[in-house]
Scaffold this active site. Sequence first.
Site, short mmCIF file in Angstrom:
data_model
loop_
_atom_site.label_atom_id
_atom_site.label_comp_id
_atom_site.label_asym_id
_atom_site.label_seq_id
_atom_site.Cartn_x
_atom_site.Cartn_y
_atom_site.Cartn_z
N ARG A 131 0.82 -1.24 -0.10
CA ARG A 131 0.21 -0.17 0.09
C ARG A 131 0.73 1.67 -0.08
O ARG A 131 0.33 2.09 0.21
CB ARG A 131 -1.16 -0.08 1.00
CG ARG A 131 -2.34 -1.29 1.40
CD ARG A 131 -3.23 -0.74 2.57
NE ARG A 131 -3.98 -1.96 2.09
CZ ARG A 131 -4.02 -2.93 2.61
NH1 ARG A 131 -3.03 -3.38 3.60
NH2 ARG A 131 -4.62 -3.92 2.34
N LYS A 153 2.88 11.00 -10.92
CA LYS A 153 1.98 10.84 -11.50
C LYS A 153 2.56 8.84 -11.55
O LYS A 153 3.91 9.10 -11.94
CB LYS A 153 2.23 11.27 -13.36
CG LYS A 153 0.88 11.89 -13.00
CD LYS A 153 0.12 12.92 -13.72
CE LYS A 153 -0.77 13.97 -13.92
NZ LYS A 153 -0.94 14.36 -15.80
N GLU A 195 8.91 18.18 -24.66
CA GLU A 195 8.28 18.51 -23.28
C GLU A 195 8.88 19.86 -22.71
O GLU A 195 8.64 19.79 -21.55
CB GLU A 195 8.76 16.97 -21.76
CG GLU A 195 8.07 15.99 -22.36
CD GLU A 195 6.15 15.75 -22.46
OE1 GLU A 195 5.62 17.06 -21.98
OE2 GLU A 195 5.38 15.39 -22.23
N LYS A 237 7.59 23.01 -13.92
CA LYS A 237 6.47 22.53 -13.33
C LYS A 237 6.72 22.18 -12.31
O LYS A 237 5.17 21.98 -11.24
CB LYS A 237 6.83 20.98 -13.69
CG LYS A 237 6.33 19.72 -13.57
CD LYS A 237 6.13 18.51 -14.49
CE LYS A 237 5.10 17.64 -14.23
NZ LYS A 237 4.98 16.38 -14.28
N GLU A 247 -4.36 17.39 -9.63
CA GLU A 247 -4.63 17.89 -11.26
C GLU A 247 -6.35 17.94 -11.30
O GLU A 247 -7.37 17.60 -12.23
CB GLU A 247 -4.73 16.72 -12.12
CG GLU A 247 -4.34 17.18 -13.38
CD GLU A 247 -3.80 16.20 -14.81
OE1 GLU A 247 -2.97 16.28 -15.45
OE2 GLU A 247 -4.45 15.24 -15.02
N ARG A 251 -3.19 21.45 -13.46
CA ARG A 251 -1.91 20.92 -13.31
C ARG A 251 -2.63 20.46 -14.95
O ARG A 251 -1.58 19.63 -15.38
CB ARG A 251 -1.55 19.84 -12.32
CG ARG A 251 -0.85 18.77 -12.66
CD ARG A 251 -0.60 17.92 -11.18
NE ARG A 251 0.47 16.92 -11.71
CZ ARG A 251 1.13 15.97 -11.20
NH1 ARG A 251 1.51 15.62 -9.99
NH2 ARG A 251 2.06 15.63 -11.89
N ASN A 255 -0.72 19.09 -19.38
CA ASN A 255 -1.11 18.19 -20.75
C ASN A 255 -1.29 18.96 -21.86
O ASN A 255 -1.88 17.92 -22.94
CB ASN A 255 -2.78 17.73 -20.20
CG ASN A 255 -2.40 16.19 -19.24
OD1 ASN A 255 -1.15 15.89 -18.72
ND2 ASN A 255 -2.68 16.32 -17.89
N HIS A 258 -1.35 16.31 -24.77
CA HIS A 258 -1.69 15.10 -24.52
C HIS A 258 -2.66 14.31 -25.16
O HIS A 258 -2.83 13.23 -25.39
CB HIS A 258 -1.38 15.03 -23.13
CG HIS A 258 0.38 15.20 -22.72
ND1 HIS A 258 0.87 16.31 -23.27
CD2 HIS A 258 1.55 14.48 -22.40
CE1 HIS A 258 2.17 16.84 -22.57
NE2 HIS A 258 2.63 15.07 -21.68
N HIS A 262 -1.10 11.78 -27.23
CA HIS A 262 -1.57 9.72 -26.22
C HIS A 262 -2.89 9.04 -27.27
O HIS A 262 -2.06 7.87 -27.79
CB HIS A 262 -2.82 9.54 -25.55
CG HIS A 262 -1.81 10.38 -23.71
ND1 HIS A 262 -1.95 11.03 -23.03
CD2 HIS A 262 -0.37 10.20 -23.80
CE1 HIS A 262 -1.35 11.48 -21.93
NE2 HIS A 262 0.19 10.95 -22.48
N HIS A 275 7.62 8.61 -27.00
CA HIS A 275 6.34 9.57 -26.23
C HIS A 275 6.06 11.50 -27.39
O HIS A 275 5.20 12.18 -27.08
CB HIS A 275 5.71 10.09 -24.64
CG HIS A 275 4.92 10.50 -23.87
ND1 HIS A 275 3.64 11.02 -24.74
CD2 HIS A 275 5.52 11.39 -23.67
CE1 HIS A 275 3.45 11.70 -23.57
NE2 HIS A 275 4.43 12.51 -23.33
#
Length: 372
Positions: A131, A153, A195, A237, A247, A251, A255, A258, A262, A275
């Site tokens: 956990r 993330k 990026e 960032k 997010e 935030r 993206n 993206h 994606h 990517h």
Amino acid sequence: MLPSAESMTPTMHQVDVDLADRSYPILIGAGLLLAPVISDRLPAASKALIVTNDVVGPLYAHRLNALLGRRYAETIVLSLPDGETHKNWETLSRIHHVLLQQACDRDTIIFALGGGVLGDLAGFAAATYMRGISYVQVPTTLLAQVDSSVGGKTAINHPLGKNMVGAFHQPSMVLCDTATLVTLPKREVSAGLAEVIKYGPISDMIFMDWIEENIENLRAGDQAALAYAVRRSCEIKAAIVSADERESGRRAILNFGHTFGHAIEAGLGFGRWLHGEAVGCGMVMAARLSQRLGLVEAAFVERLTNLIRNAGLPTVGPNLGIGRYTELMRVDKKAASGENRFVLINGPGHAILATAPTAMVEDVLRESCRDS
């Protein structure tokens, strides 16, 4: 050549991610993996697991292992296959298996040595084992140093969507040794520059001016230019993540490009485009959508497109078909109430999260794609 341990007097910059009891430093400098002083700053633990891949491991695992040996009683190294196609349940399970096999407990810390794929995988393993255990990001690609290693993330891919299974789990530290960038293939450097570039349109046009002036130096691997790009990207960032860790608002602007990007990655099959290549092309699409909505002038779209092209990135997307793009974007994490939401440029240096008419999105796709 990387500097030797004997000559090592690294200049180190620190950028802090301020998240109360989950705050952590980003350490940036050339040769940090060879600097014994770094061992004193590592988080406390009884055992360390280095998770790396079969490309990065032979280059840097022995250096990290030696550094960790000064701090931890036991260090284990696990090497995984490299590539986006391995960012899945099976590879994640391999990490869990080694943790269990080696009787690792909550006083174990994971070190993610590699690029963005490896960092996401190892971070997700840390988030889910018992956990949640501690981990440190040790990014070795430009893309990972300026983006994916910062912010907590963690995720794996699903055949229907990129990074759709994951968790927010902040690292205890990010260790960016910019000297590792000298071994990157040129294609990987260009992918990382996507990026870097995104931070200009969404937040800092002065930084975009600097990127334009230094794009050739960055592509050529100039150490001073790369060090500044990593540092400034992390500063931007870190500030955004500190204000919106999960997010829920601002935030999301990170993206930019993206949603389209994606879709390209998933539509072509993970790994065919890097990517950063997909994000670079996605930024062109998002900028064109911003222009159609009247948020930005055509001159800015042209300027951004030229910069992305000069970074060695594609500016025209593959023709997956309008229906396929729409299907893939429907599972984007920013979608809400059945509607796609896009990060759009609301004037240079400012970004917003907004919806757009379907017909307008389809027009952008027709304008921006060709047969793959």
